[in-house]
Design an enzyme around this catalytic site. Structure first.
Site, PDB file in Angstrom:
ATOM      1  N   PHE A  82      30.738  10.560  35.526  1.00 13.75           N
ATOM      2  CA  PHE A  82      31.846  10.566  34.566  1.00 13.75           C
ATOM      3  C   PHE A  82      33.153  10.458  35.330  1.00 13.75           C
ATOM      4  CE2 PHE A  82      28.616  13.233  32.351  1.00 13.75           C
ATOM      5  CZ  PHE A  82      28.411  12.409  31.260  1.00 13.75           C
ATOM      6  N   SER A 135      34.386  11.966  44.662  1.00 17.01           N
ATOM      7  CA  SER A 135      33.452  12.519  43.679  1.00 17.01           C
ATOM      8  C   SER A 135      32.920  13.865  44.139  1.00 17.01           C
ATOM      9  CB  SER A 135      32.257  11.579  43.485  1.00 17.01           C
ATOM     10  OG  SER A 135      32.652  10.387  42.849  1.00 17.01           O
ATOM     11  N   ILE A 148      24.934  15.208  38.022  1.00 21.24           N
ATOM     12  CA  ILE A 148      26.145  14.814  37.308  1.00 21.24           C
ATOM     13  C   ILE A 148      27.273  14.661  38.340  1.00 21.24           C
ATOM     14  CG2 ILE A 148      27.764  15.360  35.461  1.00 21.24           C
ATOM     15  CD1 ILE A 148      24.801  14.981  34.539  1.00 21.24           C
ATOM     16  N   GLU A 149      27.976  13.565  38.253  1.00 22.84           N
ATOM     17  CA  GLU A 149      29.069  13.256  39.160  1.00 22.84           C
ATOM     18  C   GLU A 149      30.374  13.215  38.394  1.00 22.84           C
ATOM     19  OE1 GLU A 149      30.425   9.416  41.942  1.00 22.84           O
ATOM     20  OE2 GLU A 149      28.418   9.498  41.078  1.00 22.84           O
ATOM     21  N   LEU A 150      31.392  13.875  38.926  1.00 25.54           N
ATOM     22  CA  LEU A 150      32.757  13.730  38.415  1.00 25.54           C
ATOM     23  C   LEU A 150      33.526  12.930  39.458  1.00 25.54           C
ATOM     24  CD1 LEU A 150      33.580  17.291  37.023  1.00 25.54           C
ATOM     25  CD2 LEU A 150      32.736  15.291  35.787  1.00 25.54           C
TER      26      LEU A 150
END
Length: 136
Positions: free
Chosen positions: A82, A119, A130-132
């Protein structure tokens, strides 16, 4: 780049062990809003919610009896990135404030449109990665 008729991704569907646990996790982190739910017999089998920024996630209860799903729907098999609207430091602070452990990062990356970014990675209750990603 070759011209495409695709406009983008409308939603991503993941299979989870418990829709309610997964919903609570994403709601706590991102303030999600339920926009659709399929709950035969009162128990959610599929829940669709907005994560912000136009991102939509469809969460499917494992073994829910819905036929139109992936061939091998398995909790914890997704890897989703995301885009984060703040700095990578703000993403780290946000995750830490919610007791979410970062499993990697910040790591240098590039966004889809070629911008330099960083990230951080964490896991949701089912072990999905989940990656930011925050542009620099």
């Amino acid at each position: 780049m070759k011209q495409s008729v695709l406009l983008g991704i409308d939603y991503v569907a993941i299979t989870v062990a418990d829709v309610e646990v997964t919903w609570a996790f994403y709601e706590r982190l991102f303030g999600t809003e339920i926009i659709n739910e399929y709950a035969p017999g009162g128990r959610p089998a599929v829940r669709v919610f907005l994560l912000g920024g136009g991102a939509r996630l469809s969460v499917h209860q494992a073994g829910n009896g819905v036929d139109l799903v992936a061939a091998l729907p398995t909790p914890g098999s997704a890897d989703i990135c995301f885009r984060w609207g703040g700095s990578i430091n703000e993403a780290q602070t946000h995750l830490a404030g919610h007791g979410v452990a970062i499993v990697d990062g910040p790591s240098p990356r590039r966004t889809l449109d070629g911008l330099p970014a960083h990230s951080v990675y964490f896991r949701d209750p089912d072990g999905n990665l989940i990656e930011l990603m925050a542009a620099n």
